[in-house]
Write an enzyme that holds these catalytic residues in place. Structure first.
Site, PDB file in Angstrom:
ATOM      1  N   GLY A 138       3.755 -16.598  45.410  1.00 43.48           N
ATOM      2  CA  GLY A 138       3.600 -15.625  46.240  1.00 43.48           C
ATOM      3  C   GLY A 138       2.108 -15.375  46.670  1.00 43.48           C
ATOM      4  O   GLY A 138       1.198 -16.461  46.702  1.00 43.48           O
ATOM      5  N   GLY A 172      -0.462 -16.318  43.731  1.00 41.42           N
ATOM      6  CA  GLY A 172      -0.756 -17.742  43.610  1.00 41.42           C
ATOM      7  C   GLY A 172       0.796 -18.382  43.101  1.00 41.42           C
ATOM      8  O   GLY A 172       1.766 -17.733  43.475  1.00 41.42           O
ATOM      9  N   ASP A 176       4.779  -1.083  45.522  1.00 40.34           N
ATOM     10  CA  ASP A 176       4.969  -2.278  45.918  1.00 40.34           C
ATOM     11  C   ASP A 176       6.688  -2.832  45.412  1.00 40.34           C
ATOM     12  O   ASP A 176       6.927  -3.922  45.154  1.00 40.34           O
ATOM     13  CB  ASP A 176       4.236  -3.440  45.256  1.00 40.34           C
TER      14      ASP A 176
END
Length: 393
Positions: free
Chosen positions: A73, A76, A198
């Site tokens: 993502g 990393g 998120d």
């Protein structure tokens, strides 16, 4: 392996976004780090994250062997690994973990790394992923989490390959309830409250029984306290999930999370991504495509994922759609609080789908083989299956 007692949240991962994952620039949001240093739910926090040497994690992942690669993502790459531990009594055991390695070129990721470690050590709930430890040696930044064998919700909900059993209705509702309970913990139990910021299918990880856990806390913010009504911050998040009021004003509130959760509910209902470039233009944006059906109760059933093949209780579907509509209101003051959302979802869960036909043998890795409710063939959509009084998982 040392022990660091004041660390905790999660950095961004989540592969598969079809549009840029950030709505605006990637500038560091330093206030997130300051917020994360504040005291968060000390009575229930795990309070301890192990500090790993980089060599420990090299060995654990087979030197980041491609065979152990899980996903990638914005933060990393993520690898599966095995950590060996010896207790004070001299007993050795091994724990499966997921190791997320920060890309060295990621400036934003460095901030998210710190925020994630600072928060997740202090937060503890069955529907939040657990942080095992971290590595901050030289230029290396890695996060070590409990391993979630079924991966992300995104993997099971979208683009299900031929031969693999799609998520059934009862499992989808179970996931929605668990996510709402995790969000309720952040909003109502953590002190001060936490805005997740998120929410998306890629950040919902699934255990072997399809119990969901929120992950990736790198964008999380401490919510407003006292007389404050919002937190002013740069607009960050994933395309399509961010509340319109937050995008326009930069004012982040608990209701911003509620809007994002409404999007997730709509994805669970429809089996469609919030944005899918592979679809015809009129259908690429989920909210645009769904709007005509959301405005007319007589068209609600047209929102149901075709993969369900009608195997859902019609009234429970209608109720879930209504909850999603309430969460997706443009005006934040009209959206419900998460505690009310959780109550509504539990009511939906009390009306599970029970097939009147004998279940067929499920394919490997299907929800049925993992303890979640399952169906075989589907009665007609008009029939909708009979209901029972209690929800069982």
């Amino acid at each position: 392996m040392g022990c660091f007692g004041c660390f905790g949240p999660r950095a961004r991962g989540g592969a598969g976004d079809l549009k840029p994952s950030r709505l605006v620039n990637h500038c560091t949001d330093d206030s997130s780090v300051v917020d994360a240093r504040r005291k968060v739910a000390p009575d229930v926090g795990n309070g301890c994250a192990h500090s790993f040497n980089f060599k420990d994690l090299l060995v654990a992942t087979g030197y980041f062997n491609q065979a152990n690669f899980i996903g990638e993502g914005g933060f990393g790459k993520v690898y599966k690994g095995k950590i060996s531990r010896t207790s004070a009594q001299g007993v050795s055991d091994a724990q499966m973990v997921a190791v997320k390695q920060l890309g060295r070129e990621s400036v934003q990721g460095s901030t998210e790394f710190l925020v994630e470690v600072l928060m997740l050590t202090m937060l503890s709930h069955p529907n939040l992923v657990s942080l095992v430890g971290f590595c901050a040696q030289g230029d290396e930044r890695l996060l070590v989490y409990e391993y979630m064998p079924f991966g992300s919700l995104e993997r099971h909900l979208f683009d299900v390959p031929v031969g693999k059993q799609p998520l059934d209705w009862n499992t989808r509702v179970k996931i929605a309830v668990g996510v709402a309970e995790g969000l309720s913990y952040l909003h109502n139990v953590a002190d001060p409250p936490i805005i997740y910021r998120d929410m998306k299918a890629a950040n919902i990880l699934l255990d072997v029984d399809f119990s969901p856990k929120l992950s990736d806390f790198g964008l999380a913010k401490v919510g407003p306290v006292g007389d404050r009504t919002h937190v002013s911050t740069r607009v960050m998040g994933t395309y399509g999930y961010c509340a319109p009021d937050y995008v326009v004003s930069g004012k982040l509130t608990m209701k911003s999370d509620i809007y994002s959760f409404g999007v997730l509910l709509l994805e669970l209902i429809t089996g469609r991504r919030i944005y899918d470039a592979s679809r015809p233009k009129p259908e690429r944006d989920l909210l645009t495509w769904a709007s005509p059906f959301l405005l007319d109760k007589r068209k609600f059933q047209r929102l149901a994922d075709p993969a369900l093949q009608g195997a859902y209780p019609a009234s429970a579907l209608n109720q879930l759609i209504v909850i999603s509509i309430m969460c997706l209101q443009d005006q934040p003051r009209v959206r419900p609080i998460v505690a009310d959302v959780a109550v509504g979802l539990k009511h939906v869960a009390s009306q599970p789908y029970v097939s009147s036909e004998r279940p067929q043998q499920a394919s490997l890795g299907s929800p049925a083989q993992s303890g979640s409710p399952q169906f075989a063939r589907t009665p007609s959509r008009r029939r909708g299956g009979r209901r029972v009084a209690q929800y069982t998982s």
